[in-house]
Write a protein that holds these residues in place. Structure first.
Motif, PDB file in Angstrom:
ATOM      1  N   ASN A 229     -16.259  26.033 -31.587  1.00 54.46           N
ATOM      2  CA  ASN A 229     -17.673  25.840 -31.278  1.00 54.46           C
ATOM      3  C   ASN A 229     -18.155  26.733 -30.145  1.00 54.46           C
ATOM      4  N   GLY A 230     -17.266  27.575 -29.600  1.00 51.61           N
ATOM      5  CA  GLY A 230     -17.640  28.444 -28.491  1.00 51.61           C
ATOM      6  C   GLY A 230     -17.330  27.858 -27.132  1.00 51.61           C
ATOM      7  N   GLY A 231     -16.805  26.639 -27.104  1.00 55.83           N
ATOM      8  CA  GLY A 231     -16.345  26.069 -25.841  1.00 55.83           C
ATOM      9  C   GLY A 231     -14.945  26.566 -25.524  1.00 55.83           C
TER      10      GLY A 231
ATOM     11  N   TYR B 178     -18.886  38.924 -26.320  1.00 60.94           N
ATOM     12  CA  TYR B 178     -19.531  38.100 -27.335  1.00 60.94           C
ATOM     13  C   TYR B 178     -20.163  36.879 -26.667  1.00 60.94           C
ATOM     14  N   THR B 179     -21.221  36.382 -27.291  1.00 56.67           N
ATOM     15  CA  THR B 179     -21.803  35.123 -26.844  1.00 56.67           C
ATOM     16  C   THR B 179     -21.107  33.972 -27.582  1.00 56.67           C
TER      17      THR B 179
ATOM     18  N   ALA C 229     -18.534  25.771 -13.770  1.00 56.72           N
ATOM     19  CA  ALA C 229     -19.544  26.058 -14.786  1.00 56.72           C
ATOM     20  C   ALA C 229     -20.821  25.261 -14.552  1.00 56.72           C
ATOM     21  N   ALA C 230     -20.682  23.995 -14.173  1.00 61.47           N
ATOM     22  CA  ALA C 230     -21.846  23.165 -13.918  1.00 61.47           C
ATOM     23  C   ALA C 230     -22.630  23.676 -12.705  1.00 61.47           C
TER      24      ALA C 230
ATOM     25  N   ALA D  80     -18.187  23.346 -22.099  1.00 65.15           N
ATOM     26  CA  ALA D  80     -19.040  23.399 -23.276  1.00 65.15           C
ATOM     27  C   ALA D  80     -19.675  24.781 -23.436  1.00 65.15           C
ATOM     28  N   PRO D  81     -19.984  25.189 -24.667  1.00 63.20           N
ATOM     29  CA  PRO D  81     -20.529  26.534 -24.898  1.00 63.20           C
ATOM     30  C   PRO D  81     -21.868  26.782 -24.226  1.00 63.20           C
ATOM     31  N   GLU D  82     -22.680  25.731 -24.044  1.00 64.13           N
ATOM     32  CA  GLU D  82     -23.985  25.930 -23.413  1.00 64.13           C
ATOM     33  C   GLU D  82     -23.886  26.306 -21.937  1.00 64.13           C
TER      34      GLU D  82
END
Length: 203
Positions: free
Chosen positions: A70-72, A174-175, A83-84, A160-162
């Motif tokens: 999922n990109g995470g 890559y994103t 990250a947060a 998480a990916p976001e």
């Protein structure tokens, strides 16, 4: 991977580095010493100061243990906090990860083992744990219910990916939303099922 990336970056441009100590392994201390010895202006901070110092940086670079479908990412414990903090301060988070670490699994997949735990001795001395045993139960040992103090030391975080701005891999940047294309390129649909079937023992 982070150390090599920063060494190569320092050959091409000048920058100042802020490094968190990375307790309990303190890998950040060795990274800071290595980069400072190479001539890069470096500031070493406590993990507790990450949020306070985040406003002073314009990019965050971290490594990862695995890149999920999922990109995470699964990364060293404490990375989710970084990250947060980066997200709160609108600082881009760049994750360094090789494509050999790409996994077709999702974080909710039951076969994904999210965490391993280090010895409690990485957090505090064993004597401190022993001192918390109940004085009313002389037979108590470190596995008994009378142990008042527990010191879990997880090895990994899920990010998480976001929260991720960009992946830097061995084939380019890559994103997180591009992960599905990478999976299609490097995995077949049969690879997505990692469970064992047919009653055979795993090889």
């Amino acid at each position: 991977a982070v150390t090599l990336f920063l060494r190569e970056a320092a050959k091409k441009r000048s920058f100042q580095l802020v490094v968190a100590e990375g307790a309990p392994t303190l890998e950040g201390q060795s990274l800071a010493a290595d980069m400072a010895a190479g001539g890069t202006p470096t500031t070493l901070i406590l993990d507790a100061a990450i949020f306070a110092m985040m406003a002073r940086v314009n990019k965050v670079v971290v490594g990862a243990h695995a890149l999920l479908a999922n990109g995470g990412v699964i990364a060293a414990a404490g990375t989710a906090l970084v990250a947060a903090a980066a997200r709160k301060h609108a600082v881009p988070l760049v994750v360094l990860v090789g494509l050999h670490q790409l996994s077709p699994l999702f974080p909710h997949d039951p076969v994904v083992t999210m965490n391993d735990f280090r010895s409690p001795g990485t957090v505090l001395e064993y004597d401190a744990i022993a001192d918390t045993l109940s004085a009313d139960t002389p037979e108590a040992d470190s596995n008994a219910e009378s142990t008042y103090l527990h010191a879990p030391s997880p090895m990994y975080d899920y990010v998480a990916p976001e929260l991720i701005s960009l992946f830097v891999t061995d084939t380019g940047g890559y994103t997180p939303s591009f992960c599905y294309r990478l999976l299609a390129e490097y995995y077949t649909r049969e690879d997505y099922d990692l469970s064992f079937s047919g009653g055979r023992d795993p090889v």
